[in-house]
Design a protein around this motif. Structure first.
Motif, PDB file in Angstrom:
ATOM      1  N   GLY A 343       0.790  -1.335  -0.256  1.00  0.00           N
ATOM      2  CA  GLY A 343      -0.015  -0.177  -0.043  1.00  0.00           C
ATOM      3  C   GLY A 343       0.883   1.385   0.084  1.00  0.00           C
ATOM      4  O   GLY A 343       0.561   2.262  -0.806  1.00  0.00           O
ATOM      5  N   CYS A 344       1.907   1.297   0.793  1.00  0.00           N
ATOM      6  CA  CYS A 344       2.794   2.541   0.831  1.00  0.00           C
ATOM      7  C   CYS A 344       3.515   2.612  -0.436  1.00  0.00           C
ATOM      8  O   CYS A 344       3.667   3.953  -1.069  1.00  0.00           O
ATOM      9  N   SER A 345       3.961   1.557  -1.246  1.00  0.00           N
ATOM     10  CA  SER A 345       4.388   1.605  -2.498  1.00  0.00           C
ATOM     11  C   SER A 345       3.461   2.321  -3.586  1.00  0.00           C
ATOM     12  O   SER A 345       3.871   3.043  -4.362  1.00  0.00           O
ATOM     13  N   GLY A 346       2.325   1.906  -3.526  1.00  0.00           N
ATOM     14  CA  GLY A 346       1.169   2.334  -4.477  1.00  0.00           C
ATOM     15  C   GLY A 346       1.080   3.712  -3.910  1.00  0.00           C
ATOM     16  O   GLY A 346       0.570   4.428  -4.876  1.00  0.00           O
ATOM     17  N   ASN A 347       0.895   3.987  -2.795  1.00  0.00           N
ATOM     18  CA  ASN A 347       0.455   5.587  -2.601  1.00  0.00           C
ATOM     19  C   ASN A 347       1.536   6.295  -3.040  1.00  0.00           C
ATOM     20  O   ASN A 347       1.176   7.488  -3.228  1.00  0.00           O
ATOM     21  N   GLN A 348       2.880   6.036  -3.077  1.00  0.00           N
ATOM     22  CA  GLN A 348       3.789   6.724  -3.635  1.00  0.00           C
ATOM     23  C   GLN A 348       3.713   6.992  -5.096  1.00  0.00           C
ATOM     24  O   GLN A 348       3.500   8.202  -5.476  1.00  0.00           O
ATOM     25  N   ALA A 349       3.067   5.855  -5.698  1.00  0.00           N
ATOM     26  CA  ALA A 349       3.135   6.137  -7.227  1.00  0.00           C
ATOM     27  C   ALA A 349       1.706   6.976  -7.351  1.00  0.00           C
ATOM     28  O   ALA A 349       1.558   7.828  -8.253  1.00  0.00           O
ATOM     29  N   VAL A 350       0.745   6.756  -6.535  1.00  0.00           N
ATOM     30  CA  VAL A 350      -0.532   7.579  -6.746  1.00  0.00           C
ATOM     31  C   VAL A 350       0.106   9.112  -6.484  1.00  0.00           C
ATOM     32  O   VAL A 350      -0.517  10.050  -7.280  1.00  0.00           O
ATOM     33  N   ALA A 351       0.706   9.515  -5.588  1.00  0.00           N
ATOM     34  CA  ALA A 351       1.053  10.906  -5.156  1.00  0.00           C
ATOM     35  C   ALA A 351       1.887  11.459  -6.396  1.00  0.00           C
ATOM     36  O   ALA A 351       1.809  12.598  -6.940  1.00  0.00           O
ATOM     37  N   VAL A 352       2.680  10.809  -6.856  1.00  0.00           N
ATOM     38  CA  VAL A 352       3.530  11.268  -8.219  1.00  0.00           C
ATOM     39  C   VAL A 352       2.692  11.443  -9.244  1.00  0.00           C
ATOM     40  O   VAL A 352       2.642  12.507 -10.053  1.00  0.00           O
ATOM     41  N   LEU A 380      12.354  -2.909  -9.104  1.00  0.00           N
ATOM     42  CA  LEU A 380      13.901  -2.683  -8.269  1.00  0.00           C
ATOM     43  C   LEU A 380      13.239  -2.693  -6.718  1.00  0.00           C
ATOM     44  O   LEU A 380      13.853  -3.232  -6.034  1.00  0.00           O
ATOM     45  N   ASN A 381      12.243  -1.890  -6.609  1.00  0.00           N
ATOM     46  CA  ASN A 381      11.779  -1.915  -5.086  1.00  0.00           C
ATOM     47  C   ASN A 381      11.326  -3.231  -4.583  1.00  0.00           C
ATOM     48  O   ASN A 381      11.418  -3.718  -3.422  1.00  0.00           O
ATOM     49  N   GLY A 382      10.678  -3.841  -5.680  1.00  0.00           N
ATOM     50  CA  GLY A 382      10.193  -5.264  -5.155  1.00  0.00           C
ATOM     51  C   GLY A 382      11.194  -6.312  -4.739  1.00  0.00           C
ATOM     52  O   GLY A 382      11.067  -6.933  -3.797  1.00  0.00           O
ATOM     53  N   LEU A 383      12.250  -6.193  -5.713  1.00  0.00           N
ATOM     54  CA  LEU A 383      13.570  -7.107  -5.214  1.00  0.00           C
ATOM     55  C   LEU A 383      13.831  -6.662  -4.097  1.00  0.00           C
ATOM     56  O   LEU A 383      14.108  -7.734  -2.975  1.00  0.00           O
ATOM     57  N   LEU A 404      10.937 -17.618   1.231  1.00  0.00           N
ATOM     58  CA  LEU A 404      10.840 -17.561  -0.142  1.00  0.00           C
ATOM     59  C   LEU A 404       9.409 -17.036  -0.716  1.00  0.00           C
ATOM     60  O   LEU A 404       9.144 -16.188  -1.403  1.00  0.00           O
ATOM     61  N   VAL A 405       8.250 -17.692   0.047  1.00  0.00           N
ATOM     62  CA  VAL A 405       6.927 -17.192   0.048  1.00  0.00           C
ATOM     63  C   VAL A 405       6.676 -16.022  -0.139  1.00  0.00           C
ATOM     64  O   VAL A 405       6.204 -15.215  -0.796  1.00  0.00           O
ATOM     65  N   VAL A 406       7.029 -15.225   1.156  1.00  0.00           N
ATOM     66  CA  VAL A 406       6.823 -13.751   1.632  1.00  0.00           C
ATOM     67  C   VAL A 406       7.628 -12.938   0.831  1.00  0.00           C
ATOM     68  O   VAL A 406       7.146 -11.709   0.457  1.00  0.00           O
ATOM     69  N   ALA A 407       8.665 -13.436   0.503  1.00  0.00           N
ATOM     70  CA  ALA A 407       9.613 -12.615  -0.698  1.00  0.00           C
ATOM     71  C   ALA A 407       9.071 -12.468  -1.720  1.00  0.00           C
ATOM     72  O   ALA A 407       8.862 -11.272  -2.452  1.00  0.00           O
ATOM     73  N   VAL A 408       8.637 -13.542  -2.703  1.00  0.00           N
ATOM     74  CA  VAL A 408       8.160 -13.469  -3.818  1.00  0.00           C
ATOM     75  C   VAL A 408       6.736 -12.798  -3.943  1.00  0.00           C
ATOM     76  O   VAL A 408       6.182 -12.025  -4.593  1.00  0.00           O
ATOM     77  N   ALA A 409       5.848 -12.933  -2.963  1.00  0.00           N
ATOM     78  CA  ALA A 409       4.442 -12.066  -2.558  1.00  0.00           C
ATOM     79  C   ALA A 409       4.851 -10.605  -2.441  1.00  0.00           C
ATOM     80  O   ALA A 409       4.147 -10.240  -2.897  1.00  0.00           O
ATOM     81  N   LEU A 410       5.606 -10.124  -1.687  1.00  0.00           N
ATOM     82  CA  LEU A 410       5.892  -8.891  -1.360  1.00  0.00           C
ATOM     83  C   LEU A 410       6.552  -8.321  -2.662  1.00  0.00           C
ATOM     84  O   LEU A 410       6.042  -7.216  -3.167  1.00  0.00           O
ATOM     85  N   GLY A 411       7.364  -8.929  -3.223  1.00  0.00           N
ATOM     86  CA  GLY A 411       7.967  -8.392  -4.462  1.00  0.00           C
ATOM     87  C   GLY A 411       7.016  -8.236  -5.869  1.00  0.00           C
ATOM     88  O   GLY A 411       6.984  -7.180  -6.239  1.00  0.00           O
ATOM     89  N   ALA A 412       6.095  -9.259  -5.884  1.00  0.00           N
ATOM     90  CA  ALA A 412       5.219  -9.286  -7.039  1.00  0.00           C
ATOM     91  C   ALA A 412       4.121  -8.052  -6.772  1.00  0.00           C
ATOM     92  O   ALA A 412       3.693  -7.350  -7.358  1.00  0.00           O
ATOM     93  N   ASN A 413       3.705  -8.102  -5.111  1.00  0.00           N
ATOM     94  CA  ASN A 413       2.636  -7.095  -4.919  1.00  0.00           C
ATOM     95  C   ASN A 413       3.156  -5.852  -4.816  1.00  0.00           C
ATOM     96  O   ASN A 413       2.300  -4.842  -5.476  1.00  0.00           O
ATOM     97  N   THR A 414       4.524  -5.442  -4.974  1.00  0.00           N
ATOM     98  CA  THR A 414       4.948  -4.220  -4.954  1.00  0.00           C
ATOM     99  C   THR A 414       4.907  -3.684  -6.545  1.00  0.00           C
ATOM    100  O   THR A 414       4.422  -2.445  -6.735  1.00  0.00           O
ATOM    101  N   VAL A 415       5.147  -4.713  -7.366  1.00  0.00           N
ATOM    102  CA  VAL A 415       4.998  -4.242  -8.720  1.00  0.00           C
ATOM    103  C   VAL A 415       3.599  -3.958  -9.089  1.00  0.00           C
ATOM    104  O   VAL A 415       3.256  -3.092  -9.913  1.00  0.00           O
TER     105      VAL A 415
END
Length: 467
Positions: A343-352, A380-383, A404-415
């Motif tokens: 959500g934080c990553s998405g809000n940054q994109a919304v703000a821009v 980049l940020n997702g990785l 591995l599960v939480v890493a992939v989930a957070l990385g993909a969801n960040t994108v």
């Protein structure tokens, strides 16, 4: 029989600072029992911010009585200092003839702002009490988009004909010194037939010239002027590039309509930023705590009730994977982390995107370009974020597969979050929906659903390695 007066009659600098409630009590007492001179003097004693705070704390009845008893100029100054939402309610509550008298003492752009914000019947009633010519001008001014030169300009300008002599100009200015003094003028404008702008007259040149010289001889020809429909983004850029305090605004065929000042553009820009932030936080309309409690509650609930429904939709994803969650209870620790970080990553994109839309740097049709630019940042940020949370998951559960599960989930969801966050304002803008109001809840719901689905879906596929 003498009318009882409030005990406190000292100016603020001669007595201890008081709370808004105490100031309002004194002011209320004066409104009810004091003389008009005492009431006017008390308002003069207060600092503008103190007076505004005290007025906001008054009851509706006392506020109306106060404004009716003050002279129109003083009432006008007071309404300019209070929050606009308070001023609108006060003007609507006053008799139309009183409101009209007060409004006529304000700068034209402030008049237009208030009239445009009033209910149609209230605005019509006030305009009916004004001089017909002035009412038509004000109606026209109120019809301009507030984020354009027309919506921000003041129609009070100092303008003279080309053949006016210095002697005539100075005589006119001295004869109407009170009005000219309020305009804080630096320049006068020279107009031809039909009020067409043809030049700018510096006051320095006017004062040093011979009495028989004409405005046409002294003026600077081909002055810089802006069209009445110029958007605020271009106005902001103009004042960044030019060290002007104000610039003339023209309409069709170069007709001089008014002046827009740097201060008005800055004030509107700040107001827009505050409005967007307020709406993004769920405050749909401007709110101050002196408003009626039920009204404030209703305004907030209109947003919160929608969010309940959206959150129920997001939570339904968890219900679908209840058996997985029961077998790998550690996943419950990481669900809110993934949801919040995405959500934080998405809000940054919304703000821009919101900022670029307000500056006119992007248009809704440029969605694909925005996606390309944002996808790189998201990957980049997702990785980086996925690797960090994956390490925490491995350490917490002692199981690299959980990491591995939480890493992939957070990385993909960040994108996903940055792609949605960057595109939502453009899509909503193209559909005529306020991006500041709708982007937040939609983004939160989608990122929560995707995040929960990715975590629990991957965990279900790898259940044999996790349980």
């Amino acid at each position: 029989m003498d009318t009882p007066q409030p005990e406190t009659t000292l100016p603020p600098e001669d007595r201890p600072a008081e709370s808004a409630e105490q100031l309002a009590e004194e002011l209320s007492e004066l409104v009810r029992t004091g003389g008009d001179d005492d009431l006017s003097q008390y308002i003069e004693w207060l600092e503008p911010r103190e007076a505004a705070r005290a007025v906001c704390e008054l009851s509706d009845e006392d506020e109306v009585r106060l404004l009716e008893r003050l002279v129109p100029q003083q009432a006008s100054d007071l309404l300019i200092d209070v929050p606009e939402v308070e001023a609108i309610e006060a003007v609507a509550a006053l008799p139309p003839e009183t409101s009209a008298a007060i409004l006529q003492q304000m700068p034209s752009n402030k008049q237009a702002d208030l009239v445009a914000a009033l209910a149609e019947e209230d605005a019509d009633a006030i305009l009916a009490e004004m001089n017909p010519t002035e009412a038509i001008k004000l109606q026209q001014l109120a019809s301009y988009d507030p984020d354009t030169a027309g919506g921000l300009m003041q129609t009070e300008v100092v303008a003279f004909r080309e053949n006016s002599t210095v002697e005539q100009i100075l005589e006119r200015m001295r004869g109407d010194a009170g009005r000219f003094r309020q305009l804080d003028i630096q320049y006068a404008y020279v107009v031809a037939r039909g009020r067409k702008l043809v030049g700018v007259l510096r006051l320095r040149d006017l004062l040093l010239a011979d009495d028989t010289a004409t405005a046409g001889e002294l003026m600077i020809e081909d002055p810089i002027a802006l069209d009445v429909e110029t958007p605020i983004a271009e106005l902001d850029e103009f004042f960044d590039d030019h060290a002007f305090l104000g610039v003339p605004v023209v309409g069709a065929e170069g007709r001089l309509l008014g002046v827009v000042t740097r201060a008005a553009v800055d004030e509107q820009g700040q107001s827009n930023a505050e409005r967007d932030y307020r709406r993004a936080m769920g405050v749909v309309q401007e709110e101050i705590r002196t408003m009626p409690t039920l009204k404030r509650s209703r305004l907030r609930l209109s947003w919160l009730s929608v969010n309940i429904l959206l959150n129920v939709v997001a939570a339904s994803v968890i219900a679908g994977f209840q058996s997985t969650l029961e077998q790998v209870i550690a996943l419950a620790v990481f669900l809110p982390i993934i949801s919040d970080m995405s959500g934080c990553s998405g809000n940054q994109a919304v703000a821009v995107s919101m900022r670029e839309l307000s500056l006119g740097l992007i248009e809704p049709r440029e969605l694909w370009r925005v996606w390309r630019k944002e996808a790189t940042v998201g990957v980049l940020n997702g990785l980086a974020l996925g690797a960090l949370l994956g390490a925490v998951g491995w350490w917490y559960a002692g199981n690299p597969w959980l990491g591995l599960v939480v890493a992939v989930a957070l990385g993909a969801n960040t994108v996903v979050a940055v792609l949605i966050g960057s595109s939502l304002p453009l899509i909503l803008k193209a559909r005529g929906v306020d991006p500041a109001l709708a982007s937040g809840p939609i983004l939160t719901t989608v990122t929560d659903m995707c995040g929960f689905f990715l975590v629990l879906g991957l965990a279900t596929l790898m259940l044999s390695y996790l349980a």
